[in-house]
Structure formats: C-alpha cells, structure tokens
Enzyme design. Sequence first.
Site, PDB file in Angstrom:
ATOM      1  N   SER A  78       0.831  -1.216   0.000  1.00  0.00           N
ATOM      2  CA  SER A  78       0.000   0.000   0.000  1.00  0.00           C
ATOM      3  C   SER A  78       0.857   1.254   0.000  1.00  0.00           C
ATOM      4  CB  SER A  78      -0.846   0.089   1.277  1.00  0.00           C
ATOM      5  OG  SER A  78      -1.224  -1.149   1.743  1.00  0.00           O
ATOM      6  N   PHE A  94      -2.486 -16.093  15.350  1.00  0.00           N
ATOM      7  CA  PHE A  94      -3.764 -16.439  14.734  1.00  0.00           C
ATOM      8  C   PHE A  94      -3.577 -16.904  13.290  1.00  0.00           C
ATOM      9  CE2 PHE A  94      -7.439 -14.597  12.290  1.00  0.00           C
ATOM     10  CZ  PHE A  94      -8.347 -15.579  12.614  1.00  0.00           C
ATOM     11  N   THR A 139       3.455  -1.210  11.697  1.00  0.00           N
ATOM     12  CA  THR A 139       4.536  -1.933  12.380  1.00  0.00           C
ATOM     13  C   THR A 139       4.785  -3.297  11.728  1.00  0.00           C
ATOM     14  OG1 THR A 139       2.831  -2.433  14.014  1.00  0.00           O
ATOM     15  CG2 THR A 139       4.544  -0.907  14.678  1.00  0.00           C
ATOM     16  N   ASP A 183       4.458  -4.020   8.643  1.00  0.00           N
ATOM     17  CA  ASP A 183       5.169  -3.772   7.384  1.00  0.00           C
ATOM     18  C   ASP A 183       6.630  -3.399   7.643  1.00  0.00           C
ATOM     19  OD1 ASP A 183       2.676  -4.200   6.239  1.00  0.00           O
ATOM     20  OD2 ASP A 183       2.149  -2.090   6.417  1.00  0.00           O
TER      21      ASP A 183
HETATM   22  P1  ADP Z   1       1.285  -8.208  12.374  1.00  0.00           P
HETATM   23  O1  ADP Z   1       0.688  -7.209  11.445  1.00  0.00           O
HETATM   24  O2  ADP Z   1       2.209  -9.160  11.676  1.00  0.00           O
HETATM   25  O3  ADP Z   1       0.301  -8.869  13.281  1.00  0.00           O
HETATM   26  P2  ADP Z   1       2.064  -6.156  14.297  1.00  0.00           P
HETATM   27  O4  ADP Z   1       1.969  -4.894  13.558  1.00  0.00           O
HETATM   28  O5  ADP Z   1       1.051  -6.448  15.318  1.00  0.00           O
HETATM   29  O6  ADP Z   1       2.269  -7.384  13.302  1.00  0.00           O
HETATM   30  O7  ADP Z   1       3.476  -6.235  15.009  1.00  0.00           O
HETATM   31  C1  ADP Z   1       4.704  -6.356  14.358  1.00  0.00           C
HETATM   32  C2  ADP Z   1       5.784  -6.105  15.387  1.00  0.00           C
HETATM   33  O8  ADP Z   1       5.697  -4.759  15.844  1.00  0.00           O
HETATM   34  C3  ADP Z   1       5.657  -6.956  16.650  1.00  0.00           C
HETATM   35  O9  ADP Z   1       6.345  -8.155  16.514  1.00  0.00           O
HETATM   36  C4  ADP Z   1       6.305  -6.050  17.682  1.00  0.00           C
HETATM   37  O10 ADP Z   1       7.709  -6.174  17.618  1.00  0.00           O
HETATM   38  C5  ADP Z   1       5.952  -4.665  17.211  1.00  0.00           C
HETATM   39  N1  ADP Z   1       4.757  -4.128  17.877  1.00  0.00           N
HETATM   40  C6  ADP Z   1       3.559  -3.846  17.324  1.00  0.00           C
HETATM   41  N2  ADP Z   1       2.701  -3.340  18.226  1.00  0.00           N
HETATM   42  C7  ADP Z   1       3.371  -3.291  19.400  1.00  0.00           C
HETATM   43  C8  ADP Z   1       3.039  -2.853  20.733  1.00  0.00           C
HETATM   44  N3  ADP Z   1       1.841  -2.358  21.047  1.00  0.00           N
HETATM   45  N4  ADP Z   1       3.999  -2.962  21.685  1.00  0.00           N
HETATM   46  C9  ADP Z   1       5.214  -3.441  21.407  1.00  0.00           C
HETATM   47  N5  ADP Z   1       5.586  -3.868  20.196  1.00  0.00           N
HETATM   48  C10 ADP Z   1       4.692  -3.788  19.189  1.00  0.00           C
HETATM   49  N1  PLP Z   2      -2.040  -0.624   4.528  1.00  0.00           N
HETATM   50  C1  PLP Z   2      -3.191   0.072   4.694  1.00  0.00           C
HETATM   51  C2  PLP Z   2      -3.859   0.710   3.538  1.00  0.00           C
HETATM   52  C3  PLP Z   2      -3.749   0.163   5.978  1.00  0.00           C
HETATM   53  O1  PLP Z   2      -4.886   0.855   6.136  1.00  0.00           O
HETATM   54  C4  PLP Z   2      -3.098  -0.456   7.079  1.00  0.00           C
HETATM   55  C5  PLP Z   2      -3.698  -0.402   8.393  1.00  0.00           C
HETATM   56  O2  PLP Z   2      -4.708   0.243   8.643  1.00  0.00           O
HETATM   57  C6  PLP Z   2      -1.873  -1.124   6.867  1.00  0.00           C
HETATM   58  C7  PLP Z   2      -1.400  -1.199   5.565  1.00  0.00           C
HETATM   59  C8  PLP Z   2      -1.010  -1.580   8.013  1.00  0.00           C
HETATM   60  O3  PLP Z   2      -0.949  -2.814   8.505  1.00  0.00           O
HETATM   61  P1  PLP Z   2       0.073  -3.216   9.696  1.00  0.00           P
HETATM   62  O4  PLP Z   2      -0.220  -2.401  10.881  1.00  0.00           O
HETATM   63  O5  PLP Z   2      -0.213  -4.673   9.889  1.00  0.00           O
HETATM   64  O6  PLP Z   2       1.468  -3.053   9.215  1.00  0.00           O
END
Ligand code: ADP
Ligand code: PLP
Length: 387
Positions: free
Chosen positions: A10, A227, A308, A310
């Site tokens: 994106s 999940f 995060t 990404d």
């Molecule tokens: P996914 O989209 O693969 O589920 P996330 O965006 O939830 O991944 O998280 C990717 C990485 O970002 C995690 O492994 C962690 O290192 C970091 N991260 C995301 N959210 C948090 C948070 N609230 N606190 C600490 N680390 C976070």
């Molecule tokens: N791309 C778009 C267009 C989004 O709206 C979002 C989240 O809202 C993401 C990517 C981000 O995903 P993530 O947080 O898993 O990296």
Amino acid sequence: MECRVLSIQSHVVRGYVGNKSASFPLQVMGFEVDSINSVQFSNHTGYSHWKGQVLTADELHVLYEGIKLNNVNHYDYVLTDSHISSSVQLEQCTWALCETLEAPRPAPGDRRGHMVIELQVSHEHRRLRCCALSSVLAGETSLVHELSFIITLRGEESTEMGYTRDTSFLEMVVDIVQELKRANPNLVYVCDPVLGDHGSMYVPQNLHPVYKNKVVPVADIITPNQFEAELLTGKNISTEKDAVEVMDLLHKMGPDTVVITSSDLPPRLGDRFLVSLGSQRILMPDGTRKTQRIRIEVPKVDAVFVGTGDLFAAMLLAWTHHYPTDLKTACEKTFSVMHHVIQRTISYAHEMAGPGRRPSPAQLELRMVQSKADIEDPAIVMEATVL
Ligand code: ADP
Ligand code: PLP
Ligand code: ZN
C-alpha cells in the site's frame, strides 16, 4: 553487491504503512527498492476518514509488463504486505458496534455529539475487542466513557465490509513471484500472510485457501501472528511446543524462515512483555538440514500502532540478508529496530496528545524519518533465547 527489492504494498499520502513503512528503512540500509503501490490512500484506514484507489490485478500486470519489456525484471527480493488482499474497514466495524450499542451511526465528517468508536487490537482471536469513546467536541476525542465488549465477525459479513478484493490480485502476485524466481532461483520472497487479528483487518475466507495453497508455498520468509499461523496450519498454539510444531508445519508448506511476530504465550519476563518465536531451516554444507528456533520477548506498549507489521517484514528482510543463517542475530536486530521506532513514536504521541489524553491515529504515525540512525545501526536492546 547491489540488492534489489520489488515491494508490492500500500501507499499512503500521509503516514507510514505498506510501502511508506518499508521503502525508507530499506533504502537507508542500502537496498534498491522498486515499489508498486497496491492501493493509494490518503492515509491508513484507522483514521476517521480515508479516500483513495485500489490497484486491480490487470493494472498490476500492466506495470509488471512494462518492467519486463525493458528487461529489468531482475530482483533479489519480493516483499508484499497485508493489503494485497482485503480488509474490513474501521468505519463498517464502527457501524456494527453502533448497532449493537443501539447508538446512531456517526455521520461522515460530523463527530459532534456522536459516539466515536475506536477499535483495539485484541488477543482474543477471531474477535474484535472494541472500546467506545464518547466524544463531545468536534474532531476531538476524549476518553469520557469506555465500554469494552466483543463482536464476532463472520466471513460472510466481511465481504460486504470495506474494499474487498477477489483472489485475482493475490494470484497475479504469485504469478509474478514465480516468474521472477525462474529468472533468479535465489530470489527470496518475504510475505506477511495477513488473514486477521488486527482489530481493523480481516480477510474474507475465500482468500484463505489462496494463501495456504498458492502464496505460502512460494514464500521463503513469512511473518504471521499467532492467529495466522494457526489458520494456515489448522493447529492451535497453547504452548511453546505447539508453536514449534506449527512452525515445523509451516516449513513443510514452503518457507525456510518463519517468525511468529506475536503470541498469547505466557512471557517469562512478566505480563508487560510480548512473546515472539522464530524458526529457520538451514541446509548445511554436508547436505543435512538444521533448524534453529528462537524465542524473544519484547516490552508491550499500550497503544495500537499501524504499519509496524510492514516495518517488521522489511527489517527482517534486511537483517536476514546480512545474517542469512543466524536467525537469532537477525531477530535481535529486527526487534531492536522495532523497539526504538515504537518508543520514539509513543513518546512523541503522548507529548502531542497532552497529559491523560489518548493519542490520535495521526499522532501515532511511526516516527520513521526521526529513527534513521536506529534503523541503520540499532543498539541491541533484547536478547533472543535459542530453543
Ligand atoms: P502483524 O501485522 O504481523 O500482526 P504487528 O503490527 O502487530 O504485526 O506487530 C509487528 C511487530 O511490531 C511486533 O512483533 C512487535 O515487535 C511490534 N509491535 C507492534 N505493536 C506493538 C506494541 N503495542 N507494543 C510493542 N511492540 C509492538
Ligand atoms: N495498509 C493500509 C492501507 C492500511 O490501512 C493499514 C492499516 O490500517 C496497513 C497497511 C497496516 O498494517 P500493519 O499495521 O499490519 O502493518
Ligand atoms: Zn499487520
């Protein structure tokens, strides 16, 4: 040696998700990044409003054809994000929640006097945990009242929610990866197989078999959350042993490197930590296979970050490039970058929001440019345990 990445993700005008989350850090680390924007939105979908366009499978094909006609379709890596599939939009979830609460739907652009609803990432899988925040001032959300409850999203509902894709875009990505792999058998495909979990994202069930049977088999590095790992393998994770078995099953499906980015496993360091697990299958010089498995615990920050996932995939690409057979080091570097970026982001967000106020999605945008030095050379702040 020059290293070139094709990044199909994106794009957002404002903020950091997808290509905006991956390109700058990869470029800073010396990678050439060719980007295809799978969507172009004003901002990510966690804001109250978003506008934009979605690239079709045909349009993706046209862009790839152009690259190919010039004979520059030579890549070392392909990187794709979540939104190459589809997502449930926050707005629709908000409506569903309003219905459950018997509250009026907020009119677009008008927040005055309406209930503003914020979705939060839930660790109860398949379900969204929602917090309703009452708001009285236009454009300003203040936490007057918090209501937490669960709504269950069903696959059929999700297809009418938000922008949805059929399977053709995902299949076109697979075709491109396969063709690029024929041209370069060493090409590494890094894929975040997004199927669900994030409060605001949920992929319709028709995409599950495509991920399982077509995407994951051509992927070399995958970064599912718990999940997603469970969905892909059909096996639940309640213990570390289960997680190892799930990662072994994922290896059998194709990828040599698997990182489960977050799990519900009990942290050893206390409940303010998040457990992640990784597994890498390596071919030894004598032809035997060795699997290295690691566990890493990172401090949990009480906020929902977007982009995060990404950034994580991009950093794992970069650090496994530098440490191809040392998952422990690659993960320590990757998770340390995440930590520095997240800490800088949350400090800034709190500063902007002011005392006692919940930061807005805009205030929570990743502090990417400001983190340049940490991205280039992250101080290692957490150690992975070899299992
Ligand atoms: P996914 O989209 O693969 O589920 P996330 O965006 O939830 O991944 O998280 C990717 C990485 O970002 C995690 O492994 C962690 O290192 C970091 N991260 C995301 N959210 C948090 C948070 N609230 N606190 C600490 N680390 C976070
Ligand atoms: N791309 C778009 C267009 C989004 O709206 C979002 C989240 O809202 C993401 C990517 C981000 O995903 P993530 O947080 O898993 O990296
Ligand atoms: Zn994600």
